[in-house]
Design a protein around this motif. Structure first.
Motif, short mmCIF file in Angstrom:
data_model
loop_
_atom_site.label_atom_id
_atom_site.label_comp_id
_atom_site.label_asym_id
_atom_site.label_seq_id
_atom_site.Cartn_x
_atom_site.Cartn_y
_atom_site.Cartn_z
N SER A 26 2.39 32.61 -88.51
CA SER A 26 2.25 31.37 -87.75
C SER A 26 3.19 30.31 -88.31
CB SER A 26 0.80 30.86 -87.80
OG SER A 26 0.47 30.42 -89.10
N THR A 27 3.62 29.40 -87.46
CA THR A 27 4.51 28.32 -87.88
C THR A 27 4.07 27.02 -87.23
OG1 THR A 27 6.02 28.75 -86.04
CG2 THR A 27 6.52 29.85 -88.12
N ASP A 28 4.57 25.94 -87.77
CA ASP A 28 4.29 24.63 -87.19
C ASP A 28 5.24 24.31 -86.05
OD1 ASP A 28 2.27 24.29 -89.03
OD2 ASP A 28 3.45 23.03 -90.38
N VAL A 29 6.36 25.01 -86.00
CA VAL A 29 7.36 24.74 -84.97
C VAL A 29 7.72 26.04 -84.28
CG1 VAL A 29 8.32 22.76 -86.21
CG2 VAL A 29 9.29 25.03 -86.57
N SER A 30 8.26 25.93 -83.07
CA SER A 30 8.69 27.13 -82.35
C SER A 30 9.94 27.69 -83.01
CB SER A 30 8.99 26.79 -80.89
OG SER A 30 7.81 26.38 -80.24
N MET A 31 9.96 29.00 -83.20
CA MET A 31 11.12 29.64 -83.79
C MET A 31 11.06 31.14 -83.56
SD MET A 31 9.96 29.29 -87.80
CE MET A 31 11.47 29.91 -88.45
N THR A 32 12.18 31.80 -83.78
CA THR A 32 12.24 33.25 -83.71
C THR A 32 12.32 33.76 -85.14
OG1 THR A 32 13.34 33.19 -81.58
CG2 THR A 32 13.56 35.22 -82.86
N VAL A 33 11.49 34.75 -85.45
CA VAL A 33 11.53 35.31 -86.80
C VAL A 33 11.84 36.80 -86.73
CG1 VAL A 33 9.92 33.61 -87.75
CG2 VAL A 33 9.04 35.76 -86.85
N ASN A 34 12.49 37.28 -87.77
CA ASN A 34 12.77 38.70 -87.91
C ASN A 34 11.92 39.26 -89.04
OD1 ASN A 34 14.87 38.93 -85.96
ND2 ASN A 34 16.29 38.00 -87.40
N VAL A 35 11.44 40.48 -88.84
CA VAL A 35 10.79 41.22 -89.91
C VAL A 35 11.83 42.22 -90.39
CG1 VAL A 35 8.87 42.71 -90.56
CG2 VAL A 35 8.53 40.92 -88.83
N VAL A 36 12.23 42.09 -91.65
CA VAL A 36 13.34 42.87 -92.20
C VAL A 36 12.81 43.74 -93.33
CG1 VAL A 36 15.63 42.69 -93.26
CG2 VAL A 36 14.85 40.93 -91.67
N ASN A 37 13.24 45.00 -93.38
CA ASN A 37 12.79 45.87 -94.46
C ASN A 37 13.73 45.74 -95.66
OD1 ASN A 37 15.05 47.46 -93.93
ND2 ASN A 37 13.91 49.04 -92.85
N THR A 38 13.43 46.47 -96.73
CA THR A 38 14.20 46.31 -97.96
C THR A 38 15.62 46.84 -97.83
OG1 THR A 38 13.19 48.36 -98.74
CG2 THR A 38 12.23 46.29 -99.53
N LEU A 39 15.90 47.59 -96.76
CA LEU A 39 17.26 48.07 -96.52
C LEU A 39 18.06 47.04 -95.73
CD1 LEU A 39 16.48 51.77 -95.53
CD2 LEU A 39 17.21 50.90 -97.75
N GLY A 40 17.41 45.94 -95.36
CA GLY A 40 18.09 44.91 -94.60
C GLY A 40 18.07 45.16 -93.10
N GLN A 41 17.30 46.15 -92.68
CA GLN A 41 17.21 46.47 -91.26
C GLN A 41 16.13 45.62 -90.61
OE1 GLN A 41 16.25 50.56 -92.03
NE2 GLN A 41 18.30 51.27 -91.54
N VAL A 42 16.44 45.08 -89.42
CA VAL A 42 15.45 44.30 -88.69
C VAL A 42 14.48 45.26 -88.01
CG1 VAL A 42 15.08 42.67 -86.81
CG2 VAL A 42 17.05 42.40 -88.32
N VAL A 43 13.22 45.19 -88.42
CA VAL A 43 12.19 46.08 -87.90
C VAL A 43 11.68 45.56 -86.56
CG1 VAL A 43 9.92 47.09 -88.37
CG2 VAL A 43 11.52 46.71 -90.24
#
Length: 80
Positions: free
Chosen positions: A22-39
């Protein structure tokens, strides 16, 4: 401004693969693994009250990254 201005929360942490971002503002987030890949990429908007649920992530360490209002956020999440 500090990172906390955006109010990015990830809970529970550590989790079992199901957690809420959750965030206080609208935004796009990425979930990234330890290899740097966006999951997965998630949009937190007024429509979903800037809150999304992530489910069924495999065990591991992930980073939740995003940017809004010129500020970058980065949170580490552990999935056990």
């Amino acid at each position: 401004g500090t990172v906390n201005d955006l109010g990015l929360n990830v809970y529970p942490n550590p989790s079992n693969g199901n957690f809420i971002i959750s965030t206080d503002v609208s935004m796009t987030v990425n979930v990234v693994n330890t290899l740097g890949q966006v999951v997965t990429t998630l949009s937190l908007t007024g429509e979903n009250k800037n809150k999304v649920t992530v489910s069924s992530l495999p065990t591991g360490i992930y980073f939740i990254t995003g940017e809004a209002k010129g500020l970058k956020v980065n949170r580490k999440i552990v999935v056990e």
